[in-house]
Design an enzyme around this catalytic site. Structure first.
Site, PDB file in Angstrom:
ATOM      1  N   SER A   1       0.826  -1.215   0.000  1.00 43.61           N
ATOM      2  CA  SER A   1       0.000   0.000   0.000  1.00 43.61           C
ATOM      3  C   SER A   1       0.858   1.261   0.000  1.00 43.61           C
ATOM      4  O   SER A   1       0.621   2.182  -0.803  1.00 43.61           O
ATOM      5  CB  SER A   1      -0.991   0.003   1.167  1.00 43.61           C
ATOM      6  OG  SER A   1      -0.397  -0.424   2.361  1.00 43.61           O
TER       7      SER A   1
ATOM      8  N   HIS B   1      -2.471  -8.960   1.394  1.00 42.34           N
ATOM      9  CA  HIS B   1      -2.157  -7.730   2.144  1.00 42.34           C
ATOM     10  C   HIS B   1      -3.307  -7.469   3.123  1.00 42.34           C
ATOM     11  O   HIS B   1      -3.569  -8.298   3.986  1.00 42.34           O
ATOM     12  CB  HIS B   1      -1.918  -6.608   1.135  1.00 42.34           C
ATOM     13  CG  HIS B   1      -1.264  -5.369   1.672  1.00 42.34           C
ATOM     14  ND1 HIS B   1      -0.742  -5.272   2.918  1.00 42.34           N
ATOM     15  CD2 HIS B   1      -1.067  -4.134   1.101  1.00 42.34           C
ATOM     16  CE1 HIS B   1      -0.235  -4.057   3.112  1.00 42.34           C
ATOM     17  NE2 HIS B   1      -0.428  -3.347   2.018  1.00 42.34           N
TER      18      HIS B   1
ATOM     19  N   HIS C   1       4.976 -13.594   6.859  1.00 42.10           N
ATOM     20  CA  HIS C   1       5.218 -12.185   6.510  1.00 42.10           C
ATOM     21  C   HIS C   1       6.390 -12.097   5.552  1.00 42.10           C
ATOM     22  O   HIS C   1       7.303 -12.925   5.604  1.00 42.10           O
ATOM     23  CB  HIS C   1       5.525 -11.357   7.767  1.00 42.10           C
ATOM     24  CG  HIS C   1       5.307  -9.895   7.562  1.00 42.10           C
ATOM     25  ND1 HIS C   1       6.301  -9.063   7.115  1.00 42.10           N
ATOM     26  CD2 HIS C   1       4.209  -9.125   7.725  1.00 42.10           C
ATOM     27  CE1 HIS C   1       5.823  -7.838   7.023  1.00 42.10           C
ATOM     28  NE2 HIS C   1       4.555  -7.838   7.380  1.00 42.10           N
TER      29      HIS C   1
ATOM     30  N   ARG D   1       2.572  -5.994  16.622  1.00 41.60           N
ATOM     31  CA  ARG D   1       1.217  -5.446  16.491  1.00 41.60           C
ATOM     32  C   ARG D   1       0.188  -6.526  16.864  1.00 41.60           C
ATOM     33  O   ARG D   1      -0.891  -6.236  17.360  1.00 41.60           O
ATOM     34  CB  ARG D   1       0.975  -4.943  15.062  1.00 41.60           C
ATOM     35  CG  ARG D   1       1.925  -3.829  14.664  1.00 41.60           C
ATOM     36  CD  ARG D   1       1.819  -3.500  13.193  1.00 41.60           C
ATOM     37  NE  ARG D   1       2.097  -4.639  12.341  1.00 41.60           N
ATOM     38  CZ  ARG D   1       1.869  -4.696  11.034  1.00 41.60           C
ATOM     39  NH1 ARG D   1       1.341  -3.655  10.426  1.00 41.60           N
ATOM     40  NH2 ARG D   1       2.168  -5.769  10.334  1.00 41.60           N
TER      41      ARG D   1
ATOM     42  N   ASP E   1      -2.802  -9.217  11.086  1.00 43.49           N
ATOM     43  CA  ASP E   1      -4.147  -9.614  10.658  1.00 43.49           C
ATOM     44  C   ASP E   1      -4.672 -10.863  11.353  1.00 43.49           C
ATOM     45  O   ASP E   1      -5.836 -11.232  11.180  1.00 43.49           O
ATOM     46  CB  ASP E   1      -4.156  -9.843   9.137  1.00 43.49           C
ATOM     47  CG  ASP E   1      -3.819  -8.577   8.382  1.00 43.49           C
ATOM     48  OD1 ASP E   1      -4.336  -7.518   8.766  1.00 43.49           O
ATOM     49  OD2 ASP E   1      -3.039  -8.641   7.418  1.00 43.49           O
TER      50      ASP E   1
END
Ligand code: CMX
Length: 445
Positions: A241, A271, A317, A326, A372
């Site tokens: 992005s 993504h 990843h 995160r 995610d």
């Protein structure tokens, strides 16, 4: 605005640093490229400049040098709250300085003055077919705002290259200010009664999103919004992005064109859509077993997914080689607010099981969870159940990092990105030439 003043002081210094680097080291080689790199998404090569954040493979994202746990501690927060203001995060990403409470609130106040979305954008969203994906709506809404680009206006009126960053900052502030309202409009049009809710001037940027989708009473959700948007703000400049936005912006397409394109990249399952896919996968497990599976059952289910040629969403990843901090920060949030929910317990179980299975499977370079693997669960358990919307939430947060990157790209005047491509024939020819050369060197020795 102090943020703008800080940028005005810092940008000339950075420009001088770039000049110095080019003078002193312009011809020095810092990366080697192999044939394998060409076929593996040019991973692992130091190819881009991105001053806003950096992803360490083991420690994860560092926003302007500060780890996730650091930023959750040091950034200013509303009284009695645990998650920081997005305004402070933006100040940090833009300037590299830790904001005071006043700095964070100044950005929040500035956003309030620019937050209103034009009626024609709302009309456009309302006219879109009901089955339009919310990411398509977000991308279109951002693009529609392009009509008001200050950069475009300035460029048409002879804006100087040295000042491009200022117009880019104007567009960035305008777009980021409107982003929660855009997302809320999409949510209300798609899943509620199609009516829009006005922002509450007493709430911050993140909490206002909750308010505008009818969750203004829910302090826990406001806390989650601040955490979610902050954690998703950036992930190095090479992620799809941010890099898409920078690439498009390198043609001097303005912030709106660039961010709309970025959202199209974010919409992909590899993504930003992984948060939606991960939740679907988790709910599938609960449905199949009627409740929480045993660890053995879960292990078999994971293998079943892999044996069907599918990926485990939320795991692996391109850069990280460890549990994404995160993920850890969100796990902590889940433990505080929803520890008893079956879905959250399943997330914890999956975290215990999947890394072992993926390691045994032997394909993924990282078996660890990324952001995610849990973000959808927190939303779902907090009552936002429309999971095709989750990538929009990712996009809201990511807009902070994208626009900070764009301002800095123009600040240090990065040129048009235009890597050279070579054909398959050329690669074969290069391999053949290099093999002959190597054989010659060996025989000479
Ligand atoms: N499940 C199963 N297989 C996986 C896997 C996973 N979670 N992660 C990687 N692999 C596979 C890849 O598909 C690839 O297989 P092929 O050789 O058959 O193509 C192989 O392992 C090597 O991949 P890799 O080098 O480890 O990973 P990449 O850098 O190519 O891709 C990523 C990274 C994130 C796309 C990948 O790990 C993946 O698909 N994960 C699941 C989707 C996901 O969670 N995406 C979100 C990432 C974070 C974000 O940007 O939002």
């Amino acid at each position: 605005m102090k943020m703008q003043k800080a940028l005005k002081e810092k940008i000339p210094v950075c420009r001088d640093r770039v000049k110095q680097m080019l003078r002193e080291g312009g011809s020095l080689k810092i990366s080697d490229i192999s044939v394998r790199h060409l076929f593996s998404g040019i991973r692992g090569l130091d190819l881009l400049i991105g001053n806003v954040s950096y992803v360490d493979p083991y420690e994860g994202i560092h926003f302007r040098g500060h780890s996730v746990s650091d930023i959750l501690q040091i950034l200013p927060k509303p009284k009695g709250c645990k998650s920081p203001y997005a305004g402070g995060m933006y100040y940090l990403l833009m300037t590299g300085d830790i904001p005071t409470l006043q700095d964070a609130l100044e950005v929040e106040d500035e956003w309030k003055t620019r937050a209103e979305i034009p009626t024609y954008v709302v009309n456009m969203l309302q006219a879109m077919p009901k089955n339009t994906h919310p990411m398509t709506m977000l991308s279109q809404a951002i693009l529609a705002l392009q009509a008001d680009s200050k950069f475009d206006e300035g460029y048409n009126n002879g804006l100087q290259k040295l000042d491009y960053w200022q117009a880019t900052l104007e567009d960035s502030l305008n777009l980021t200010a409107k982003t929660p309202a855009l997302a809320a409009a999409i949510y209300n049009i798609k899943y509620r009664d199609r009516k829009l809710v006005s922002a509450d001037p007493n709430l911050d940027w993140s909490a206002n999103f909750g308010h505008m989708i009818g969750k203004g009473w829910d302090q826990h959700y406001q806390e989650l919004c601040r955490l979610f948007f902050g954690l998703h703000a950036d992930q190095g400049t090479g992620n799809v992005s941010v890099h898409t936005a920078c690439l498009v912006n390198s043609t001097l397409s303005d912030v709106y064109y660039s961010c709309s394109a970025a959202m199209n990249g974010l919409a992909g399952p590899l993504h930003g859509r992984a948060n939606q896919d991960c939740l679907i996968w988790l709910l599938g497990i609960l449905k199949k077993f009627g409740s929480l599976p045993t660890k053995e059952q879960l292990k078999d289910y994971v293998w079943e997914t892999l044996n069907r040629g599918k990926i485990i969403p939320g795991y692996g990843h391109a850069v990280l080689r460890n549990t994404d901090p995160r993920f850890t920060a969100q796990l902590k949030f889940g433990k505080a607010y929803m520890a008893d929910s079956k879905l959250f317990k399943l997330v914890e179980m999956v975290y215990e099981v999947v890394p072992h299975v993926l390691t045994k499977h032997g394909k993924a370079k990282s078996p660890w969870p990324n952001v995610d693997a849990i973000s959808g669960t927190l939303q779902y358990q907090s009552g936002l159940k429309e999971f095709d919307f989750y990538t929009v939430l990712f996009g809201v947060g990511r807009m902070l990092g994208i626009t900070a990157n764009l301002v800095w790209s123009r600040a240090i005047m990065l040129p048009l990105e235009r890597p050279q491509s070579i054909t398959l024939d050329m690669v074969e020819q290069k391999i053949a030439e290099l093999k002959v050369k190597k054989a010659f060197v060996v025989s000479e020795a």
